[in-house]
Scaffold this motif. Structure first.
Motif, PDB file in Angstrom:
ATOM      1  N   UNK A  54       0.829  -1.212   0.000  1.00  0.00           N
ATOM      2  CA  UNK A  54       0.000   0.000   0.000  1.00  0.00           C
ATOM      3  C   UNK A  54       0.864   1.262   0.000  1.00  0.00           C
ATOM      4  N   UNK A  55       1.984   1.207   0.718  1.00  0.00           N
ATOM      5  CA  UNK A  55       2.909   2.355   0.738  1.00  0.00           C
ATOM      6  C   UNK A  55       3.482   2.595  -0.655  1.00  0.00           C
ATOM      7  N   UNK A  56       3.862   1.511  -1.326  1.00  0.00           N
ATOM      8  CA  UNK A  56       4.380   1.621  -2.698  1.00  0.00           C
ATOM      9  C   UNK A  56       3.299   2.181  -3.619  1.00  0.00           C
ATOM     10  N   UNK A  57       2.078   1.691  -3.454  1.00  0.00           N
ATOM     11  CA  UNK A  57       0.953   2.175  -4.256  1.00  0.00           C
ATOM     12  C   UNK A  57       0.711   3.654  -4.009  1.00  0.00           C
ATOM     13  N   UNK A  58       0.800   4.056  -2.756  1.00  0.00           N
ATOM     14  CA  UNK A  58       0.613   5.464  -2.397  1.00  0.00           C
ATOM     15  C   UNK A  58       1.646   6.348  -3.102  1.00  0.00           C
ATOM     16  N   UNK A  59       2.895   5.895  -3.130  1.00  0.00           N
ATOM     17  CA  UNK A  59       3.959   6.680  -3.762  1.00  0.00           C
ATOM     18  C   UNK A  59       3.778   6.737  -5.281  1.00  0.00           C
ATOM     19  N   UNK A  60       3.455   5.593  -5.896  1.00  0.00           N
ATOM     20  CA  UNK A  60       3.244   5.609  -7.356  1.00  0.00           C
ATOM     21  C   UNK A  60       2.066   6.494  -7.723  1.00  0.00           C
ATOM     22  N   UNK A  61       1.010   6.450  -6.907  1.00  0.00           N
ATOM     23  CA  UNK A  61      -0.137   7.329  -7.153  1.00  0.00           C
ATOM     24  C   UNK A  61       0.251   8.789  -7.002  1.00  0.00           C
ATOM     25  N   UNK A  62       1.061   9.086  -5.991  1.00  0.00           N
ATOM     26  CA  UNK A  62       1.545  10.449  -5.745  1.00  0.00           C
ATOM     27  C   UNK A  62       2.276  10.981  -6.975  1.00  0.00           C
ATOM     28  N   UNK A  63       3.121  10.145  -7.559  1.00  0.00           N
ATOM     29  CA  UNK A  63       3.889  10.551  -8.739  1.00  0.00           C
ATOM     30  C   UNK A  63       2.996  10.680  -9.970  1.00  0.00           C
ATOM     31  N   UNK A  64       2.069   9.752 -10.109  1.00  0.00           N
ATOM     32  CA  UNK A  64       1.236   9.706 -11.314  1.00  0.00           C
ATOM     33  C   UNK A  64       0.254  10.870 -11.403  1.00  0.00           C
ATOM     34  N   UNK A  65      -0.414  11.200 -10.290  1.00  0.00           N
ATOM     35  CA  UNK A  65      -1.497  12.179 -10.342  1.00  0.00           C
ATOM     36  C   UNK A  65      -1.018  13.585 -10.647  1.00  0.00           C
ATOM     37  N   UNK A  66       0.267  13.840 -10.489  1.00  0.00           N
ATOM     38  CA  UNK A  66       0.744  15.193 -10.780  1.00  0.00           C
ATOM     39  C   UNK A  66       0.790  15.494 -12.277  1.00  0.00           C
ATOM     40  N   UNK A  67       0.681  14.478 -13.121  1.00  0.00           N
ATOM     41  CA  UNK A  67       0.635  14.776 -14.559  1.00  0.00           C
ATOM     42  C   UNK A  67      -0.700  15.415 -14.929  1.00  0.00           C
ATOM     43  N   UNK A  68      -1.722  15.285 -14.057  1.00  0.00           N
ATOM     44  CA  UNK A  68      -3.020  15.911 -14.322  1.00  0.00           C
ATOM     45  C   UNK A  68      -3.137  17.284 -13.681  1.00  0.00           C
ATOM     46  N   UNK A  69      -2.254  17.597 -12.751  1.00  0.00           N
ATOM     47  CA  UNK A  69      -2.398  18.847 -11.998  1.00  0.00           C
ATOM     48  C   UNK A  69      -1.218  19.781 -12.239  1.00  0.00           C
ATOM     49  N   UNK A  70      -0.115  19.565 -11.544  1.00  0.00           N
ATOM     50  CA  UNK A  70       1.018  20.480 -11.665  1.00  0.00           C
ATOM     51  C   UNK A  70       1.629  20.454 -13.062  1.00  0.00           C
ATOM     52  N   UNK A  71       1.711  19.280 -13.662  1.00  0.00           N
ATOM     53  CA  UNK A  71       2.296  19.187 -14.999  1.00  0.00           C
ATOM     54  C   UNK A  71       1.405  19.865 -16.028  1.00  0.00           C
ATOM     55  N   UNK A  72       0.091  19.729 -15.840  1.00  0.00           N
ATOM     56  CA  UNK A  72      -0.855  20.386 -16.743  1.00  0.00           C
ATOM     57  C   UNK A  72      -0.680  21.901 -16.706  1.00  0.00           C
ATOM     58  N   UNK A  73      -0.472  22.461 -15.504  1.00  0.00           N
ATOM     59  CA  UNK A  73      -0.228  23.898 -15.372  1.00  0.00           C
ATOM     60  C   UNK A  73       1.152  24.278 -15.916  1.00  0.00           C
ATOM     61  N   UNK A  74       2.123  23.393 -15.748  1.00  0.00           N
ATOM     62  CA  UNK A  74       3.487  23.643 -16.227  1.00  0.00           C
ATOM     63  C   UNK A  74       3.521  23.773 -17.752  1.00  0.00           C
TER      64      UNK A  74
ATOM     65  N   UNK B 182      -5.037  13.116  -2.841  1.00  0.00           N
ATOM     66  CA  UNK B 182      -5.200  14.212  -1.890  1.00  0.00           C
ATOM     67  C   UNK B 182      -3.850  14.841  -1.568  1.00  0.00           C
ATOM     68  N   UNK B 183      -2.899  14.004  -1.196  1.00  0.00           N
ATOM     69  CA  UNK B 183      -1.582  14.490  -0.788  1.00  0.00           C
ATOM     70  C   UNK B 183      -0.805  15.078  -1.954  1.00  0.00           C
ATOM     71  N   UNK B 184      -0.886  14.421  -3.108  1.00  0.00           N
ATOM     72  CA  UNK B 184      -0.085  14.811  -4.262  1.00  0.00           C
ATOM     73  C   UNK B 184      -0.424  16.220  -4.744  1.00  0.00           C
TER      74      UNK B 184
END
Length: 420
Positions: A224-244, A359-361
């Motif tokens: 679950x910790x590994x899943x949490x980290x991969x999700x953290x990395x993945x979801x930023x392509x929809x948010x911060x990367x989109x703005x970038x 949420x965290x990402x």
């Protein structure tokens, strides 16, 4: 030569039941219609004029809704069945999308997004359970990859279509079309796929008793910790990367959509063949997951090269490789460890880890960008990814040791029986 390669490639998509094929088509329509999500941060910035902090909070509500939806789905799936949950989720999501453009204040939009993601993400755990009902045991991982391929195909077309709609129409039409595609997908699903009762297969897991808590499964918790980290990395392509894309390169919505579409193209072409190859060669799936996390970490290092479009492409390629190597096999690990009549709870907790990551990402990424800039955020994500790789790699040996201990206990019990 090309004909042979194409024939071998298409073999990966053959042999599935009608229900799995319809599920894949339904998911494609739904995913292609979910074109709002990649542009949500951009919409809030340009149309609603929210600050970075407000956008971050809205995306927190996005993640909280996702968390609640998967939790509710996991609770209900073992009681009322996955079918009713899937139909309710798809239809209700379509209606909520039609209402969302009318919510223009910060508070109302937060509430709208919370309700939307709560209802929409009830679909995911239920859909994952449905695969076990409609697919044969030997094809379940491939069936999951087929459904993911349909997601990827929709993901390829969705952002591009969304960018065109925003460019030539407006954001309001984006929400309307998104809602209508949800309704279309549920109509197709309900007509061609009939409800079946989930046939629970008794699974014997020596590492846990049925009376034990799910949280007693230490390898599962590490996973679950590994899943949490991969999700953290993945979801930023929809948010911060989109703005970038907009602020760093002044890309239009259509151009940003093309970059996200690249992710879908690569996934569509290579994910299912990779899964088939790993299954055929019996490669350690957790080792594959660890390599995938490493690829996701490396992807963010490319963004440190300023002003380079080539680096953006390489970033998306490495991120996509990471997604292909982590997501399908992460699902398989959870299914493998789930116990009798508790698969809904296992899948719910698993998918909730992605919700927590969301949420965290988003909030973390927005706060880092607002205070320290994009470059610091990319460094932080890369560092987090390397930590995730170390944990995932360690999990490989933990599970191997567990299997050896189980085999030793089995042998010991056999000899003890013979002596008695």
């Amino acid at each position: 030569m090309i004909k042979t390669l194409l024939k071998n490639y298409l073999k990966n998509f053959s042999g599935f039941s009608l229900e799995i094929k319809i599920l894949a088509i339904t998911t494609f329509i739904n995913r292609a219609g979910a074109m709002v999500v990649p542009f949500l941060s951009k919409y809030m910035l340009e149309e609603l004029h929210f600050s970075y902090g407000q956008i971050g909070w809205v995306m927190v509500f996005f993640g909280v809704g996702s968390f609640l939806g998967t939790w509710i789905s996991g609770k209900l799936a073992d009681q009322v069945g996955f079918y009713k949950i899937m139909v309710f989720s798809l239809f209700s999501t379509g209606l909520i999308f039609l209402v969302l453009p009318f919510l223009t204040t910060f508070f109302s939009f937060c509430c709208g997004v919370l309700v939307l993601t709560t209802v929409a993400d009830m679909y995911r755990p239920a859909m994952l359970i449905s695969i076990d009902t409609y697919a044969r045991k030997e094809e379940r991982t491939r069936a999951l990859s087929l459904v993911r391929s349909s997601v990827n195909l929709g993901f390829m077309f969705g952002p591009v279509i969304g960018g065109i709609i925003i460019t030539f129409l407006d954001y309001d039409m984006l929400f309307v079309i998104d809602g209508l595609t949800c309704v279309l997908s549920v109509l197709l699903f309900s007509i061609y796929v009939k409800e079946k009762k989930l046939l629970y297969v008794l699974k014997k897991f020596e590492h846990l008793k049925d009376t034990d808590s799910i949280l007693s499964d230490k390898p599962f918790l590490i996973h679950l910790v590994v899943t949490l980290i991969t999700g953290f990395l993945f979801f930023q392509i929809f948010t911060t990367l989109s703005l970038f894309y907009k602020e760093g390169f002044n890309f239009s919505s259509f151009q940003a959509g093309l970059f996200l579409g690249l992710n879908g193209i690569i996934l569509l072409l290579f994910e299912l063949p990779i899964v088939t190859y790993v299954e055929k060669k019996k490669i350690d799936r957790l080792a594959v997951v660890s390599v995938g996390v490493l690829a996701m970490a490396i992807s963010y290092l490319f963004l440190l090269v300023e002003g380079s479009v080539v680096s953006l492409v390489l970033m998306m390629v490495f991120m996509t490789i990471g997604v292909m190597l982590t997501f399908p096999f992460a699902n398989h690990f959870v299914k493998q460890r789930s116990r009798k009549k508790q698969e809904g709870r296992f899948m719910s907790i698993f998918t909730m880890s992605y919700s927590v990551a969301q949420i965290l990402s988003t909030k973390t990424g927005m706060e880092i960008i607002a205070n320290y800039g994009y470059r610091t955020n990319w460094i932080f994500l890369a560092f987090l990814g390397f930590i995730g790789f170390a944990i995932a790699y360690r999990l490989v040996f933990i599970v191997k040791k567990e299997k050896l201990e189980i085999n030793a206990k089995i042998i010991q019990s056999i000899f003890a029986t013979e002596k008695s």
